[in-house]
Design an enzyme around this catalytic site. Structure first.
Site, PDB file in Angstrom:
ATOM      1  N   HIS A  99     -15.384  -5.691   1.722  1.00 49.44           N
ATOM      2  CA  HIS A  99     -14.856  -5.188   2.989  1.00 49.44           C
ATOM      3  C   HIS A  99     -13.963  -6.161   3.740  1.00 49.44           C
ATOM      4  CE1 HIS A  99     -17.567  -1.866   2.324  1.00 49.44           C
ATOM      5  NE2 HIS A  99     -16.833  -1.230   3.207  1.00 49.44           N
TER       6      HIS A  99
ATOM      7  N   THR B 290      -4.513   3.729   6.340  1.00 48.01           N
ATOM      8  CA  THR B 290      -5.470   3.362   5.287  1.00 48.01           C
ATOM      9  C   THR B 290      -4.909   2.166   4.528  1.00 48.01           C
ATOM     10  OG1 THR B 290      -6.405   4.032   3.155  1.00 48.01           O
ATOM     11  CG2 THR B 290      -4.472   5.220   3.834  1.00 48.01           C
ATOM     12  N   ILE B 291      -5.772   1.266   4.106  1.00 47.31           N
ATOM     13  CA  ILE B 291      -5.257   0.098   3.376  1.00 47.31           C
ATOM     14  C   ILE B 291      -4.828   0.477   1.952  1.00 47.31           C
ATOM     15  CG2 ILE B 291      -6.629  -1.570   4.691  1.00 47.31           C
ATOM     16  CD1 ILE B 291      -8.416  -1.843   2.133  1.00 47.31           C
ATOM     17  N   ASP B 292      -5.232   1.666   1.490  1.00 42.10           N
ATOM     18  CA  ASP B 292      -5.012   2.030   0.074  1.00 42.10           C
ATOM     19  C   ASP B 292      -3.566   2.374  -0.287  1.00 42.10           C
ATOM     20  OD1 ASP B 292      -7.682   1.679  -0.520  1.00 42.10           O
ATOM     21  OD2 ASP B 292      -8.211   3.748  -0.009  1.00 42.10           O
TER      22      ASP B 292
ATOM     23  N   ASP C 135      -2.229   5.236  -0.313  1.00 45.88           N
ATOM     24  CA  ASP C 135      -2.322   6.336  -1.284  1.00 45.88           C
ATOM     25  C   ASP C 135      -1.967   7.694  -0.684  1.00 45.88           C
ATOM     26  OD1 ASP C 135      -4.468   6.521   0.396  1.00 45.88           O
ATOM     27  OD2 ASP C 135      -5.948   6.920  -1.161  1.00 45.88           O
TER      28      ASP C 135
ATOM     29  N   GLU D  51      -2.456 -12.772 -14.323  1.00 44.37           N
ATOM     30  CA  GLU D  51      -2.118 -12.607 -15.740  1.00 44.37           C
ATOM     31  C   GLU D  51      -2.255 -11.141 -16.162  1.00 44.37           C
ATOM     32  OE1 GLU D  51      -3.402 -15.506 -14.673  1.00 44.37           O
ATOM     33  OE2 GLU D  51      -1.537 -16.456 -15.334  1.00 44.37           O
TER      34      GLU D  51
ATOM     35  N   GLY E 134     -11.773   5.560   6.823  1.00 42.47           N
ATOM     36  CA  GLY E 134     -11.943   4.102   6.793  1.00 42.47           C
ATOM     37  C   GLY E 134     -10.993   3.443   7.781  1.00 42.47           C
TER      38      GLY E 134
ATOM     39  N   GLY F  24      -6.623   8.804   6.766  1.00 43.76           N
ATOM     40  CA  GLY F  24      -6.194   9.037   5.394  1.00 43.76           C
ATOM     41  C   GLY F  24      -6.134  10.526   5.063  1.00 43.76           C
ATOM     42  N   ASP F  25      -6.092  10.781   3.777  1.00 43.54           N
ATOM     43  CA  ASP F  25      -5.972  12.134   3.237  1.00 43.54           C
ATOM     44  C   ASP F  25      -7.008  13.113   3.806  1.00 43.54           C
ATOM     45  OD1 ASP F  25      -4.167  12.915   1.092  1.00 43.54           O
ATOM     46  OD2 ASP F  25      -6.023  13.737   0.211  1.00 43.54           O
TER      47      ASP F  25
ATOM     48  N   ARG G  52     -10.232   2.979  -5.230  1.00 44.20           N
ATOM     49  CA  ARG G  52     -11.033   3.851  -6.103  1.00 44.20           C
ATOM     50  C   ARG G  52     -10.140   4.722  -6.980  1.00 44.20           C
ATOM     51  NH1 ARG G  52     -14.148   5.897  -1.836  1.00 44.20           N
ATOM     52  NH2 ARG G  52     -14.861   3.868  -1.172  1.00 44.20           N
TER      53      ARG G  52
ATOM     54  N   ARG H  27      -7.105 -19.439  -7.438  1.00 39.15           N
ATOM     55  CA  ARG H  27      -6.258 -20.063  -8.467  1.00 39.15           C
ATOM     56  C   ARG H  27      -6.466 -21.588  -8.489  1.00 39.15           C
ATOM     57  NH1 ARG H  27      -1.768 -18.842 -11.198  1.00 39.15           N
ATOM     58  NH2 ARG H  27      -1.492 -16.816 -10.289  1.00 39.15           N
TER      59      ARG H  27
ATOM     60  N   ARG I  56     -17.352   8.912   9.534  1.00 37.51           N
ATOM     61  CA  ARG I  56     -17.237   9.984   8.538  1.00 37.51           C
ATOM     62  C   ARG I  56     -18.014  11.160   9.139  1.00 37.51           C
ATOM     63  NH1 ARG I  56     -13.684   7.727   4.610  1.00 37.51           N
ATOM     64  NH2 ARG I  56     -14.257   5.565   4.406  1.00 37.51           N
TER      65      ARG I  56
ATOM     66  N   GLU J 196     -11.372  -1.490  -8.138  1.00 39.36           N
ATOM     67  CA  GLU J 196     -12.770  -1.046  -8.264  1.00 39.36           C
ATOM     68  C   GLU J 196     -12.906   0.300  -8.984  1.00 39.36           C
ATOM     69  OE1 GLU J 196     -14.395  -0.307  -4.288  1.00 39.36           O
ATOM     70  OE2 GLU J 196     -12.531   0.676  -3.712  1.00 39.36           O
TER      71      GLU J 196
ATOM     72  N   ARG K 265      -1.372 -21.590 -25.935  1.00 32.35           N
ATOM     73  CA  ARG K 265      -0.128 -22.195 -25.414  1.00 32.35           C
ATOM     74  C   ARG K 265      -0.424 -23.316 -24.420  1.00 32.35           C
ATOM     75  NH1 ARG K 265       1.381 -17.144 -23.927  1.00 32.35           N
ATOM     76  NH2 ARG K 265       1.584 -17.862 -21.774  1.00 32.35           N
TER      77      ARG K 265
HETATM   78  P1  ATP Z   1      -9.880   6.848   3.682  1.00 28.62           P
HETATM   79  O1  ATP Z   1      -8.574   6.835   2.935  1.00 28.62           O
HETATM   80  O2  ATP Z   1     -10.100   5.574   4.385  1.00 28.62           O
HETATM   81  O3  ATP Z   1     -11.046   7.324   2.879  1.00 28.62           O
HETATM   82  P2  ATP Z   1      -9.845   9.478   4.835  1.00 28.62           P
HETATM   83  O4  ATP Z   1      -9.222  10.030   6.072  1.00 28.62           O
HETATM   84  O5  ATP Z   1      -9.356  10.046   3.532  1.00 28.62           O
HETATM   85  O6  ATP Z   1      -9.680   7.910   4.894  1.00 28.62           O
HETATM   86  P3  ATP Z   1     -12.388  10.854   4.590  1.00 28.62           P
HETATM   87  O7  ATP Z   1     -13.774  10.360   4.767  1.00 28.62           O
HETATM   88  O8  ATP Z   1     -12.013  11.518   3.332  1.00 28.62           O
HETATM   89  O9  ATP Z   1     -11.441   9.618   4.933  1.00 28.62           O
HETATM   90  O10 ATP Z   1     -12.096  11.901   5.772  1.00 28.62           O
HETATM   91  C1  ATP Z   1     -12.321  11.554   7.120  1.00 28.62           C
HETATM   92  C2  ATP Z   1     -12.916  12.727   7.860  1.00 28.62           C
HETATM   93  O11 ATP Z   1     -12.011  13.830   7.835  1.00 28.62           O
HETATM   94  C3  ATP Z   1     -14.202  13.278   7.242  1.00 28.62           C
HETATM   95  O12 ATP Z   1     -15.333  12.530   7.600  1.00 28.62           O
HETATM   96  C4  ATP Z   1     -14.230  14.673   7.841  1.00 28.62           C
HETATM   97  O13 ATP Z   1     -14.694  14.624   9.163  1.00 28.62           O
HETATM   98  C5  ATP Z   1     -12.740  15.053   7.871  1.00 28.62           C
HETATM   99  N1  ATP Z   1     -12.388  15.882   6.712  1.00 28.62           N
HETATM  100  C6  ATP Z   1     -12.243  15.492   5.427  1.00 28.62           C
HETATM  101  N2  ATP Z   1     -11.951  16.532   4.616  1.00 28.62           N
HETATM  102  C7  ATP Z   1     -11.931  17.628   5.412  1.00 28.62           C
HETATM  103  C8  ATP Z   1     -11.693  19.037   5.193  1.00 28.62           C
HETATM  104  N3  ATP Z   1     -11.426  19.514   3.967  1.00 28.62           N
HETATM  105  N4  ATP Z   1     -11.749  19.858   6.257  1.00 28.62           N
HETATM  106  C9  ATP Z   1     -12.014  19.394   7.480  1.00 28.62           C
HETATM  107  N5  ATP Z   1     -12.245  18.097   7.773  1.00 28.62           N
HETATM  108  C10 ATP Z   1     -12.209  17.220   6.757  1.00 28.62           C
END
Ligand code: ATP
Length: 319
Positions: free
Chosen positions: A249, A125-127, A129, A187, A11, A102-103, A171, A154, A72, A222, A211
């Site tokens: 988004h 990533t904005i998350d 995480d 709140e 993302g 991201g991850d 998520r 508000r 992706r 979400e 009150r």
């Molecule tokens: P976001 O936090 O925004 O979701 P992200 O980097 O975690 O970002 P993903 O869609 O999970 O987003 O991963 C991005 C891309 O990384 C995937 O589309 C894929 O190309 C690659 N990728 C993810 N997992 C693997 C993996 N286990 N092995 C190889 N490539 C991977």
């Protein structure tokens, strides 16, 4: 190292452009050629790779999204597909790759590292995480976007004595919801990391009404449930005029905040430093305002944790 490449993946997040700019300028400063891989891992396998000069990243630091674009690419999990990407890099003589994402993007980077391309990850990533860093690029901007909306809602909530449920992104991670709840004076906050009874929320709203409270703001991540489901659940316990806002988004867009631009610039430059020292298989981060590096495997070895103290504080201050 004479040639490196950079890509953005997963993302998009505000500040990715600032990170790419820093990678490009820092590399050129040290006489390293830099290539941009367009459309993330997708572009690596389709050979959408172009050399970037210092001008290519001009007028980009303030722009949201990613000019390199992101995609992706589930096929990248297949070693045969990855091999095509590796060959494309090798044909150009590229030895190192910086991956902003991201991850999931880090998992791809880790595989590439095992297969012979030196890789460094930058958390984008904005998350917020990702393990190994206190902050990810884009979190601060997204947080500010949410706060701006909460403040506006508000105004109307108070004018019409309404309860507003604001659904925000997250998520699996509640950081955006929790920080925006604390900063926006909500709140109640519902995040995936802690279970909260809807009846408990209804009781709190009821006590507030007794009150003389004019409005209530509930922020729901979400990943817990949708804003609409939350409103339906709430109706079972309390009769209040409820409205739902789903931010969607818009939270991912916009010009990056100053904090995100600085963070991205520091991360980008540090990633190049690491490649210049032949370091690989690492993600950069920031902890206590110090740049850090963490092995990909250590990042994957545990779940991202929410700041429990901040969760308690948010509840304490929203009585
Ligand atoms: P976001 O936090 O925004 O979701 P992200 O980097 O975690 O970002 P993903 O869609 O999970 O987003 O991963 C991005 C891309 O990384 C995937 O589309 C894929 O190309 C690659 N990728 C993810 N997992 C693997 C993996 N286990 N092995 C190889 N490539 C991977």
């Amino acid at each position: 190292m004479k040639k490196i490449a950079v890509l953005t993946s997963g993302g998009d997040s505000p500040g990715m452009n600032a990170a790419v700019r820093a990678v490009v300028r820092k590399a050129i400063y040290h006489d390293i050629e830099v290539y941009g891989v367009y459309q993330g891992y997708q572009g690596l396998i389709t050979n959408n790779i172009k050399q970037l000069d210092r001008g290519a990243v001009g007028d980009k630091i303030q722009r949201g999204g990613t000019f390199l674009q992101s995609a992706r690419c589930p096929e990248f999990k297949d070693p045969k597909v990855r091999q095509q990407g590796i060959e494309n890099l090798k044909k150009l003589g590229i030895e190192g790759l910086v991956v902003v994402g991201g991850d999931g993007s880090y998992r791809g980077a880790q595989r590439l590292n095992e297969e012979g391309i030196k890789t460094i990850g930058i958390p984008g990533t904005i998350d917020n995480d990702i393990n190994g860093t206190d902050f990810t690029i884009g979190f601060d901007t997204a947080l500010n976007t949410i706060i701006e909306v909460v403040d506006k809602i508000r105004d109307t909530a108070s004018s019409h004595e309404r309860t507003f449920i604001i659904e925000v992104m997250g998520r699996d991670a509640g950081d955006l919801a929790l920080w925006s709840a604390l900063a926006g004076g909500a709140e109640t906050v519902l995040i995936p990391e802690f279970k909260k009874d809807v009846q408990e929320i209804a009781d709190k709203i009821q006590q507030g009404i007794e009150r003389g409270k004019k409005h209530s703001i509930i922020i729901v991540a979400e990943g817990v449930m949708s804003g609409e489901d939350c409103a339906e659940e709430l109706k079972k316990y309390i009769n209040v005029d409820t409205r739902v806002s789903v931010l969607g988004h818009m939270q991912r867009g916009g010009s990056p905040s100053g904090i995100d631009r600085v963070l991205a610039s520091r991360f980008g430059a540090y990633a190049v430093d690491l490649l210049m020292n032949d370091e690989t298989g690492l993600a950069v981060g920031i902890q206590n305002n110090k740049l850090t590096k963490t092995k990909f495997e250590d990042i994957f070895s545990s779940q991202h944790k929410i700041d429990e103290e901040m969760y308690r504080l948010t509840n304490e201050l929203s009585i």
